[in-house]
Design a protein around this motif. Structure first.
Motif, PDB file in Angstrom:
ATOM      1  N   VAL A 143       0.849  -1.190   0.000  1.00  0.00           N
ATOM      2  CA  VAL A 143       0.000   0.000   0.000  1.00  0.00           C
ATOM      3  C   VAL A 143       0.881   1.234   0.000  1.00  0.00           C
ATOM      4  N   ASP A 144       0.692   2.096  -1.001  1.00  0.00           N
ATOM      5  CA  ASP A 144       1.393   3.365  -1.047  1.00  0.00           C
ATOM      6  C   ASP A 144       0.630   4.397  -0.221  1.00  0.00           C
ATOM      7  N   LEU A 145       1.316   5.457   0.172  1.00  0.00           N
ATOM      8  CA  LEU A 145       0.694   6.523   0.953  1.00  0.00           C
ATOM      9  C   LEU A 145      -0.519   7.096   0.222  1.00  0.00           C
ATOM     10  N   ASP A 146      -0.410   7.209  -1.108  1.00  0.00           N
ATOM     11  CA  ASP A 146      -1.472   7.830  -1.883  1.00  0.00           C
ATOM     12  C   ASP A 146      -2.672   6.912  -2.089  1.00  0.00           C
ATOM     13  N   MET A 147      -2.548   5.652  -1.709  1.00  0.00           N
ATOM     14  CA  MET A 147      -3.678   4.728  -1.812  1.00  0.00           C
ATOM     15  C   MET A 147      -4.557   4.763  -0.562  1.00  0.00           C
ATOM     16  N   ILE A 148      -4.116   5.507   0.471  1.00  0.00           N
ATOM     17  CA  ILE A 148      -4.817   5.502   1.754  1.00  0.00           C
ATOM     18  C   ILE A 148      -5.812   6.657   1.812  1.00  0.00           C
ATOM     19  N   ASP A 149      -7.033   6.368   2.206  1.00  0.00           N
ATOM     20  CA  ASP A 149      -8.066   7.380   2.420  1.00  0.00           C
ATOM     21  C   ASP A 149      -7.801   8.038   3.774  1.00  0.00           C
ATOM     22  N   ARG A 150      -7.190   9.237   3.731  1.00  0.00           N
ATOM     23  CA  ARG A 150      -6.768   9.878   4.984  1.00  0.00           C
ATOM     24  C   ARG A 150      -7.955  10.310   5.838  1.00  0.00           C
ATOM     25  N   SER A 151      -9.075  10.635   5.190  1.00  0.00           N
ATOM     26  CA  SER A 151     -10.260  11.004   5.967  1.00  0.00           C
ATOM     27  C   SER A 151     -10.771   9.810   6.772  1.00  0.00           C
ATOM     28  N   VAL A 158      -4.753   8.586  16.910  1.00  0.00           N
ATOM     29  CA  VAL A 158      -3.385   8.256  16.508  1.00  0.00           C
ATOM     30  C   VAL A 158      -2.818   7.144  17.390  1.00  0.00           C
ATOM     31  N   LYS A 159      -3.155   7.206  18.691  1.00  0.00           N
ATOM     32  CA  LYS A 159      -2.652   6.187  19.624  1.00  0.00           C
ATOM     33  C   LYS A 159      -3.130   4.796  19.218  1.00  0.00           C
ATOM     34  N   PHE A 160      -4.391   4.699  18.766  1.00  0.00           N
ATOM     35  CA  PHE A 160      -4.933   3.399  18.342  1.00  0.00           C
ATOM     36  C   PHE A 160      -4.185   2.879  17.108  1.00  0.00           C
ATOM     37  N   ILE A 161      -3.983   3.729  16.115  1.00  0.00           N
ATOM     38  CA  ILE A 161      -3.302   3.318  14.883  1.00  0.00           C
ATOM     39  C   ILE A 161      -1.890   2.830  15.185  1.00  0.00           C
ATOM     40  N   ARG A 162      -1.192   3.586  16.047  1.00  0.00           N
ATOM     41  CA  ARG A 162       0.201   3.222  16.358  1.00  0.00           C
ATOM     42  C   ARG A 162       0.293   1.962  17.215  1.00  0.00           C
ATOM     43  N   SER A 163      -0.568   1.860  18.217  1.00  0.00           N
ATOM     44  CA  SER A 163      -0.477   0.718  19.134  1.00  0.00           C
ATOM     45  C   SER A 163      -0.941  -0.582  18.468  1.00  0.00           C
ATOM     46  N   GLN A 164      -1.940  -0.493  17.618  1.00  0.00           N
ATOM     47  CA  GLN A 164      -2.468  -1.695  16.970  1.00  0.00           C
ATOM     48  C   GLN A 164      -1.708  -2.045  15.687  1.00  0.00           C
ATOM     49  N   LEU A 165      -0.888  -1.097  15.200  1.00  0.00           N
ATOM     50  CA  LEU A 165      -0.126  -1.285  13.958  1.00  0.00           C
ATOM     51  C   LEU A 165      -1.084  -1.742  12.843  1.00  0.00           C
ATOM     52  N   MET A 166      -2.096  -0.906  12.616  1.00  0.00           N
ATOM     53  CA  MET A 166      -3.198  -1.289  11.749  1.00  0.00           C
ATOM     54  C   MET A 166      -3.757  -0.022  11.083  1.00  0.00           C
ATOM     55  N   ILE A 167      -3.954  -0.070   9.745  1.00  0.00           N
ATOM     56  CA  ILE A 167      -4.464   1.107   9.030  1.00  0.00           C
ATOM     57  C   ILE A 167      -5.704   0.731   8.233  1.00  0.00           C
ATOM     58  N   ARG A 207       5.976  -5.411   8.762  1.00  0.00           N
ATOM     59  CA  ARG A 207       5.918  -4.499   9.913  1.00  0.00           C
ATOM     60  C   ARG A 207       6.658  -3.187   9.641  1.00  0.00           C
ATOM     61  N   GLY A 208       7.851  -3.274   9.072  1.00  0.00           N
ATOM     62  CA  GLY A 208       8.638  -2.066   8.804  1.00  0.00           C
ATOM     63  C   GLY A 208       7.939  -1.124   7.836  1.00  0.00           C
ATOM     64  N   THR A 209       7.335  -1.695   6.802  1.00  0.00           N
ATOM     65  CA  THR A 209       6.598  -0.881   5.829  1.00  0.00           C
ATOM     66  C   THR A 209       5.429  -0.176   6.500  1.00  0.00           C
ATOM     67  N   LEU A 210       4.717  -0.904   7.345  1.00  0.00           N
ATOM     68  CA  LEU A 210       3.548  -0.347   8.019  1.00  0.00           C
ATOM     69  C   LEU A 210       3.958   0.751   9.004  1.00  0.00           C
ATOM     70  N   GLU A 211       5.032   0.530   9.744  1.00  0.00           N
ATOM     71  CA  GLU A 211       5.509   1.542  10.692  1.00  0.00           C
ATOM     72  C   GLU A 211       5.882   2.833   9.972  1.00  0.00           C
ATOM     73  N   SER A 212       6.518   2.701   8.801  1.00  0.00           N
ATOM     74  CA  SER A 212       6.895   3.870   8.001  1.00  0.00           C
ATOM     75  C   SER A 212       5.665   4.633   7.523  1.00  0.00           C
ATOM     76  N   LEU A 213       4.638   3.894   7.062  1.00  0.00           N
ATOM     77  CA  LEU A 213       3.404   4.525   6.611  1.00  0.00           C
ATOM     78  C   LEU A 213       2.708   5.265   7.753  1.00  0.00           C
ATOM     79  N   ILE A 214       2.642   4.608   8.907  1.00  0.00           N
ATOM     80  CA  ILE A 214       1.966   5.214  10.061  1.00  0.00           C
ATOM     81  C   ILE A 214       2.709   6.468  10.513  1.00  0.00           C
ATOM     82  N   GLU A 215       4.030   6.440  10.474  1.00  0.00           N
ATOM     83  CA  GLU A 215       4.821   7.615  10.851  1.00  0.00           C
ATOM     84  C   GLU A 215       4.509   8.796   9.937  1.00  0.00           C
ATOM     85  N   LYS A 216       4.418   8.532   8.641  1.00  0.00           N
ATOM     86  CA  LYS A 216       4.115   9.603   7.684  1.00  0.00           C
ATOM     87  C   LYS A 216       2.693  10.125   7.876  1.00  0.00           C
ATOM     88  N   LEU A 217       1.770   9.211   8.178  1.00  0.00           N
ATOM     89  CA  LEU A 217       0.370   9.609   8.328  1.00  0.00           C
ATOM     90  C   LEU A 217       0.121  10.397   9.603  1.00  0.00           C
TER      91      LEU A 217
END
Length: 634
Positions: A143-151, A158-167, A207-217
Motif C-alpha cells: 500500500v502506497d501513501l497515496d492509496m490511503i483514504d486519509r479522511s 493516533v494512539k490506536f493506529i500506532r499501538s495496533q499497527l493497523m491502518i 511491519r517495517g513498511t507499516l511503521e513507516s506509513l503510520i509515521e508519515k500519516l
C-alpha cells in the motif's frame, strides 16, 4: 485406496509423528498419488543427514515432487502448519535453525514463534508477512501513501493506529479494507468494524513498511504533502505502478457523486483498487490529460490521447480515452507493456492440431488474405504479431500500417497512423502497395475501402494479414460481403479466418476438483459419460486471484481454412448456418466452444467460464473426436 496402502500410511505417520516435515508428508499422501516407497526413501535420507533437512526439500531434490507442487500444497493447506514449520517449509530457515527457535520459545513463554524468529535474526519482517499470508490465506499487499483514504484514518485516534499497527485504508458500502502486520489481532480488527459498522477485509503488510506509513500519516508529513504540487503526480504515478505490477489491461477512473472510483481490468474482470476524494480526482484527471497531450481547458468534449512512460524500469504506453458524464470526465486507459509483449506463434495457447493447420494451411500459403477476428480485447493484436514474427525472414519484405504500432519487431517496416502529420489511414493505404512488399499487415479492416485494398493486394500476389471485428470465423466472411466485396473476390483471395476469445484460467493456488453443473456441461458439449469419468477443476478463491478463482487468461481459437467446398458456398451466398456445416464437414473446423470444451478437459478453465465466453454453436462431434482433432489421442 487399498487396505494395504492405508496400513502402510498409518505406519508411516506413526514413524513421523512429532518430526518437522510430518505435516507436509501427511498432506501429500492425502492429495497425491506419490509412491510410499518415495516417501520412505526420503525419510531414510533424512536420518542419514542427521535430521538437518526437512522432508519436503529432500523430496524436491530427489525429483519426486516439483518446487511448484511443494509451494501449492503449502499455500492450499497453510492453516494446518505451525508457523515455525511453515517458515522452514518455505525455505526461509534451515531445520537446525527451527530447532534453535523452538528451544528459545521454551525459554520465552507467551512469545509467538514469528517474533522469536525475528528476534534471533533468522527471518526478516517481509518473510514473516509472507509466511502469515500463506498460513492464513490472506493477501500480502503493498500500500502506497497515496492509496490511503486519509479522511478514513482520521476517524481513529493516533494512539490506536500506532499501538495496533493497523491502518483502515479504503471503505466501501459494506466493507472496510484494513492492512496490518498482525492479522491475528482480533481486538483491533473488531474495534474498526464496530466503529464503522462494516465488515473488515484484512490484508497483510511487512511491519517495517507499516511503521513507516503510520509515521508519515501521523507525524504531519502527510499533511504537508497535501500542499505540495507534486502530490498529484505521485498519485498518478502510483496508479500507473499498481497497474503495471498487477498486470492490468485497463485502468478505469470513474467519477461518482462524492469521489472517484479507480478500478483495474484484470483477466477481463474489473477489480476495485481505491477511491480518490472528489477534489483530488479533478487534479488527477487534469494531470493525465496533460500527460496525454489533451486539451485540459475542455471538459465538455470526449477526447483521446496517448502516454508513454517508464514505470518501474518497464516501458509502457497508456492509450487514454475520456468520456463526459454527469459527474465529470470518465477516463479509461489501455495499458500496453513493451516488455515481453511479443509472443511467438507457439506461445499463443493454440492446441497442437489447430496450430499445425494455422501454420501450414494459412501462414505458409504464398499469397492471399489471412484475417484474425474477434471482439475488442480478445487478443487479436497479440496473435497478429505472433504470425508476423513467424513470417519474418531475411528474404521477405514486410510492411505494416497500424493505429498505433503496439510492438516493435526488428527487420520489418512499421508505420503508425498520425493524422496531425497527414499520415491518415486512407492516404497511407495507397502508399503501402508501392513499397514492393511481400507481406502487408493492416492493423484492422475498418471500412469498405480498407477491405478492397486488402483484397486487391492479395490479387496482385501479396500476402495480407489483418484483423476484423466479428463474432466468429463465418461471421468474418459475411461481414466482407456486407461491405460490398464481391463474393468471387472473397472466395479467390481469403485463405483463412481465425476467430478467438480470451478466457480466464483456473487459479493454481486455490485449484480444487469439483463436479460441474450437468446442464451447463451438456450445453457446451460434455456428455454424461465424460462428466462421470473425468476430473474437473475450479478455483475456490484466494489472495492470489482476489477471490475470483481465476488467475491469468488463455485463448480459444476457431480456425477456418477455406477449401473448394467453402469457396463455392460463398459464391452461392449460402446462409451462415450452411457455410458452417460445410466447413465443419470438409475442413475440420472446430468452434470456439469446442476449443473451450477441450481446455476444460485439459484443466485450464471451467465449464462455467466457457459457457460465459464462447459463442453458442451446436456440435455434432463426440468428445473423443474433438480431442483427436485438437492433436491428441482421446
Amino acid at each position: 485406496m487399498t487396505d494395504s496402502r492405508e496400513r502402510q500410511i498409518q505406519s508411516l505417520n506413526q514413524t513421523l509423528t512429532g518430526q518437522p516435515g510430518a505435516q507436509f508428508v501427511q498432506l501429500l499422501l492425502q492429495t497425491s498419488n506419490i509412491a510410499l516407497s518415495d516417501i520412505e526413501k526420503a525419510v531414510r535420507i533424512q536420518k542419514k543427514l542427521g535430521d538437518s533437512k526437512i522432508l519436503s526439500s529432500i523430496l524436491v531434490e530427489l525429483g519426486f515432487i516439483s518446487e511448484d507442487e511443494q509451494r501449492r500444497l503449502i499455500r492450499r493447506h497453510g492453516r494446518q502448519f505451525r508457523m515455525g514449520e511453515l517458515v522452514c517449509e518455505l525455505g526461509y530457515i534451515e531445520l537446525a535453525e527451527l530447532h534453535q527457535a523452538e528451544a528459545a520459545m521454551g525459554r520465552m513463554p507467551g512469545q509467538r514463534m514469528g517474533e522469536i524468529l525475528i528476534s534471533l535474526d533468522l527471518i526478516n519482517d517481509r518473510q514473516l508477512a509472507q509466511a502469515l499470508s500463506e498460513q492464513l490465506g490472506l493477501a500480502l499487499m503493498h500500500v502506497d501513501l497515496d492509496m490511503i483514504d486519509r479522511s478514513l484514518v482520521a476517524q481513529f485516534p493516533v494512539k490506536f493506529i500506532r499501538s495496533q499497527l493497523m491502518i483502515p485504508f479504503d471503505v466501501g458500502e459494506k466493507n472496510v479494507s484494513v492492512i496490518t502486520a498482525d492479522p491475528l489481532n482480533e481486538h483491533g480488527i473488531q474495534e474498526i468494524e464496530h466503529q464503522l459498522q462494516k465488515k473488515a477485509n484484512v490484508f497483510i503488510a511487512a511491519r517495517g513498511t507499516l511503521e513507516s506509513l503510520i509515521e508519515k500519516l501521523t507525524s504531519g508529513k502527510a499533511g504537508d504533502a497535501d500542499q505540495d504540487g507534486d502530490q498529484v503526480s505521485e498519485v498518478v504515478d502510483s496508479i500507473f505502478l499498481a497497474a503495471i505490477r498487477d498486470q492490468a489491461s485497463d485502468i478505469h477512473l470513474e467519477p461518482l457523486a462524492d469521489h472517484m472510483r479507480v478500478r483495474f481490468r484484470m483477466d477481463g474482470v474489473l477489480i476495485h483498487k481505491m477511491d480518490l476524494p472528489r477534489e483530488m480526482s479533478r487534479r488527477v484527471t487534469a494531470r493525465i490529460k496533460i500527460l496525454g497531450e489533451m486539451d485540459i481547458s475542455d471538459s465538455r468534449m470526449h477526447q483521446d490521447g496517448r502516454i508513454s512512460r517508464v514505470v518501474s524500469d518497464i516501458e509502457a504506453d497508456f492509450r487514454v480515452s475520456t468520456y463526459v458524464t454527469i459527474y465529470g470526465e470518465n477516463l479509461v486507459m489501455r495499458v500496453l507493456r513493451r516488455d515481453g509483449g511479443l509472443k511467438s506463434i507457439e506461445q499463443i495457447h493454440m492446441s497442437r492440431g489447430v496450430l499445425e493447420r494455422f501454420k501450414h494451411g494459412a501462414l505458409d500459403v504464398p499469397t492471399g488474405v489471412i484475417i484474425i477476428t474477434g471482439p475488442t480485447g480478445s487478443g487479436k493484436t497479440t496473435t497478429l504479431y505472433a504470425a508476423v514474427d513467424y513470417l519474418n525472414r531475411p528474404t521477405t519484405k514486410i510492411i505494416t500500417l497500424e493505429d498505433p504500432v503496439e510492438y516493435v519487431i526488428d527487420g520489418i517496416m512499421q508505420c503508425s497512423v498520425d493524422k496531425s502529420a497527414g499520415r491518415t489511414f486512407e492516404a497511407s493505404l495507397k502508399s503501402v502497395v508501392r513499397q514492393d512488399p511481400d507481406i502487408i499487415v493492416l492493423g484492422e479492416i475498418r471500412d469498405k475501402n480498407s477491405a478492397h485494398v486488402a483484397v486487391q493486394a492479395a490479387l496482385t500476389g501479396h500476402k495480407v494479414l489483418t484483423t476484423f471485428h466479428t463474432e466468429d470465423s463465418i461471421g468474418g466472411l459475411l461481414r466482407l460481403i456486407d461491405m460490398g466485396v464481391e463474393t468471387f473476390l472473397i472466395s479467390s483471395t481469403v485463405v483463412s479466418i481465425l476467430a478467438q476469445r480470451l478466457i480466464r484460467t483456473i487459479c493454481p493456488d486455490c485449484r480444487q476438483a469439483y463436479m460441474p453443473n450437468k446442464r451447463i456441461a451438456n450445453l457446451i458439449g460434455i456428455d454424461d459419460d465424460t462428466l462421470r469419468n473425468h476430473t474437473f477443476y475450479r478455483g475456490i478463491g484466494c489472495g492470489t486471484c482476489y477471490g475470483t478463482g481465476y488467475h491469468g487468461r488463455t485463448a480459444l481459437h476457431e480456425l477456418l481454412v477455406l477449401n473448394e467446398q467453402v469457396r463455392e458456398a460463398i459464391i452461392e451466398q449460402k446462409s451462415s448456418h450452411e457455410v458452417r456445416e460445410i466447413s465443419c464437414e470438409s475442413t475440420d473446423l472446430l468452434s470456439l466452444m469446442e476449443d473451450g470444451l477441450y481446455k476444460v478437459l485439459k484443466g485450464y478453465t471451467t465449464v462455467e467460464e466457457v459457457y460465459r465466453i464462447a459463442p453458442r454453436s451446436g456440435s455434432k462431434r463426440s468428445v473423443e473426436d474433438i480431442v483427436r482433432l485438437m492433436g491428441e489421442e482421446s
